[in-house]
Design a protein around this motif. Structure first.
Motif, PDB file in Angstrom:
ATOM      1  N   SER A  66       0.834  -1.202   0.000  1.00  0.00           N
ATOM      2  CA  SER A  66       0.000   0.000   0.000  1.00  0.00           C
ATOM      3  C   SER A  66       0.867   1.248   0.000  1.00  0.00           C
ATOM      4  O   SER A  66       1.616   1.494   0.950  1.00  0.00           O
ATOM      5  CB  SER A  66      -0.909   0.011   1.234  1.00  0.00           C
ATOM      6  OG  SER A  66      -1.501   1.289   1.415  1.00  0.00           O
ATOM      7  N   TRP A  67       0.742   2.032  -1.061  1.00  0.00           N
ATOM      8  CA  TRP A  67       1.490   3.285  -1.138  1.00  0.00           C
ATOM      9  C   TRP A  67       1.053   4.247  -0.024  1.00  0.00           C
ATOM     10  O   TRP A  67       1.881   4.910   0.597  1.00  0.00           O
ATOM     11  CB  TRP A  67       1.325   3.916  -2.508  1.00  0.00           C
ATOM     12  CG  TRP A  67       2.095   5.188  -2.650  1.00  0.00           C
ATOM     13  CD1 TRP A  67       1.590   6.432  -2.832  1.00  0.00           C
ATOM     14  CD2 TRP A  67       3.518   5.340  -2.627  1.00  0.00           C
ATOM     15  NE1 TRP A  67       2.608   7.356  -2.918  1.00  0.00           N
ATOM     16  CE2 TRP A  67       3.802   6.699  -2.793  1.00  0.00           C
ATOM     17  CE3 TRP A  67       4.577   4.447  -2.462  1.00  0.00           C
ATOM     18  CZ2 TRP A  67       5.106   7.210  -2.805  1.00  0.00           C
ATOM     19  CZ3 TRP A  67       5.873   4.951  -2.470  1.00  0.00           C
ATOM     20  CH2 TRP A  67       6.124   6.312  -2.643  1.00  0.00           C
ATOM     21  N   ARG A  68      -0.222   4.319   0.255  1.00  0.00           N
ATOM     22  CA  ARG A  68      -0.718   5.191   1.325  1.00  0.00           C
ATOM     23  C   ARG A  68      -0.073   4.805   2.665  1.00  0.00           C
ATOM     24  O   ARG A  68       0.368   5.659   3.422  1.00  0.00           O
ATOM     25  CB  ARG A  68      -2.237   5.124   1.427  1.00  0.00           C
ATOM     26  CG  ARG A  68      -2.824   6.095   2.438  1.00  0.00           C
ATOM     27  CD  ARG A  68      -4.341   6.054   2.454  1.00  0.00           C
ATOM     28  NE  ARG A  68      -4.954   6.535   1.229  1.00  0.00           N
ATOM     29  CZ  ARG A  68      -5.260   7.809   0.996  1.00  0.00           C
ATOM     30  NH1 ARG A  68      -5.026   8.715   1.899  1.00  0.00           N
ATOM     31  NH2 ARG A  68      -5.831   8.154  -0.137  1.00  0.00           N
ATOM     32  N   GLU A  69      -0.006   3.507   2.946  1.00  0.00           N
ATOM     33  CA  GLU A  69       0.630   3.046   4.188  1.00  0.00           C
ATOM     34  C   GLU A  69       2.128   3.331   4.170  1.00  0.00           C
ATOM     35  O   GLU A  69       2.714   3.664   5.202  1.00  0.00           O
ATOM     36  CB  GLU A  69       0.390   1.549   4.399  1.00  0.00           C
ATOM     37  CG  GLU A  69      -1.013   1.212   4.804  1.00  0.00           C
ATOM     38  CD  GLU A  69      -1.405   1.833   6.130  1.00  0.00           C
ATOM     39  OE1 GLU A  69      -0.619   1.781   7.107  1.00  0.00           O
ATOM     40  OE2 GLU A  69      -2.517   2.385   6.208  1.00  0.00           O
ATOM     41  N   LEU A 107      10.852  14.481   1.563  1.00  0.00           N
ATOM     42  CA  LEU A 107      10.340  13.279   0.911  1.00  0.00           C
ATOM     43  C   LEU A 107       8.878  13.043   1.267  1.00  0.00           C
ATOM     44  O   LEU A 107       8.054  12.783   0.389  1.00  0.00           O
ATOM     45  CB  LEU A 107      11.182  12.061   1.295  1.00  0.00           C
ATOM     46  CG  LEU A 107      10.669  10.709   0.793  1.00  0.00           C
ATOM     47  CD1 LEU A 107      10.623  10.669  -0.731  1.00  0.00           C
ATOM     48  CD2 LEU A 107      11.522   9.577   1.361  1.00  0.00           C
ATOM     49  N   VAL A 108       8.557  13.139   2.537  1.00  0.00           N
ATOM     50  CA  VAL A 108       7.167  12.932   2.975  1.00  0.00           C
ATOM     51  C   VAL A 108       6.250  13.937   2.300  1.00  0.00           C
ATOM     52  O   VAL A 108       5.177  13.573   1.809  1.00  0.00           O
ATOM     53  CB  VAL A 108       7.052  13.022   4.517  1.00  0.00           C
ATOM     54  CG1 VAL A 108       5.607  13.088   4.949  1.00  0.00           C
ATOM     55  CG2 VAL A 108       7.750  11.830   5.159  1.00  0.00           C
ATOM     56  N   ALA A 109       6.663  15.187   2.237  1.00  0.00           N
ATOM     57  CA  ALA A 109       5.838  16.215   1.594  1.00  0.00           C
ATOM     58  C   ALA A 109       5.619  15.898   0.124  1.00  0.00           C
ATOM     59  O   ALA A 109       4.500  16.006  -0.383  1.00  0.00           O
ATOM     60  CB  ALA A 109       6.489  17.588   1.756  1.00  0.00           C
ATOM     61  N   SER A 110       6.671  15.458  -0.563  1.00  0.00           N
ATOM     62  CA  SER A 110       6.513  15.182  -1.995  1.00  0.00           C
ATOM     63  C   SER A 110       5.649  13.953  -2.234  1.00  0.00           C
ATOM     64  O   SER A 110       4.893  13.898  -3.207  1.00  0.00           O
ATOM     65  CB  SER A 110       7.882  15.009  -2.663  1.00  0.00           C
ATOM     66  OG  SER A 110       8.517  13.822  -2.245  1.00  0.00           O
ATOM     67  N   CYS A 111       5.721  12.970  -1.345  1.00  0.00           N
ATOM     68  CA  CYS A 111       4.904  11.762  -1.498  1.00  0.00           C
ATOM     69  C   CYS A 111       3.463  11.992  -1.062  1.00  0.00           C
ATOM     70  O   CYS A 111       2.556  11.282  -1.519  1.00  0.00           O
ATOM     71  CB  CYS A 111       5.488  10.616  -0.666  1.00  0.00           C
ATOM     72  SG  CYS A 111       7.072  10.015  -1.256  1.00  0.00           S
ATOM     73  N   SER A 112       3.240  12.948  -0.180  1.00  0.00           N
ATOM     74  CA  SER A 112       1.911  13.185   0.384  1.00  0.00           C
ATOM     75  C   SER A 112       1.031  14.066  -0.489  1.00  0.00           C
ATOM     76  O   SER A 112      -0.174  14.135  -0.261  1.00  0.00           O
ATOM     77  CB  SER A 112       2.035  13.842   1.762  1.00  0.00           C
ATOM     78  OG  SER A 112       2.696  12.988   2.652  1.00  0.00           O
TER      79      SER A 112
END
Length: 117
Positions: A66-69, A107-112
């Protein structure tokens, strides 16, 4: 026998002095990152260093659960202090802990972005 420890749930588990198992579902359902001495993060296939972009990265194309997870798990890891990322594949990287925290937050910001309301 006795050499394995089953990690279940989402809470980190102290394995030994300075050695923490952090459940990080995403890449796989039961993925776990290992943090040693608040310096060395063994990430498996959850997180890596992109040599070309000179930044941390996570690979959505190789996310089997899961990408979201996985993004939630990245957010969780951003709350820890560490200097080294030691991935299952690719180049290891060392940054000062403050730089690593910034790299994780970026990284978290770009993935979120895709999950924003």
């Amino acid at each position: 026998p006795g050499a394995e420890r089953v990690v279940s749930g989402y809470d980190p588990i102290a394995l030994d002095d300075g050695f923490l198992a952090i459940p990080t579902p995403g890449h796989t359902r039961g993925h776990v990152a290992l943090l040693y001495a608040n310096r060395f993060l063994f990430t498996g296939d959850h997180l890596a260093w992109d040599r070309e972009a000179l930044s941390l990265t996570a690979h959505r194309d190789y996310c089997w659960y899961s990408w979201r997870e996985q993004v939630r798990s990245l957010r969780k890891l951003a709350g820890y202090s560490f200097e080294w990322v030691l991935p299952g594949h690719g180049q290891r990287v060392r940054l000062a802990s403050t730089e690593m925290r910034c790299a994780m937050e970026k990284l978290v910001a770009s993935c979120s972005i895709e999950f924003a309301a």
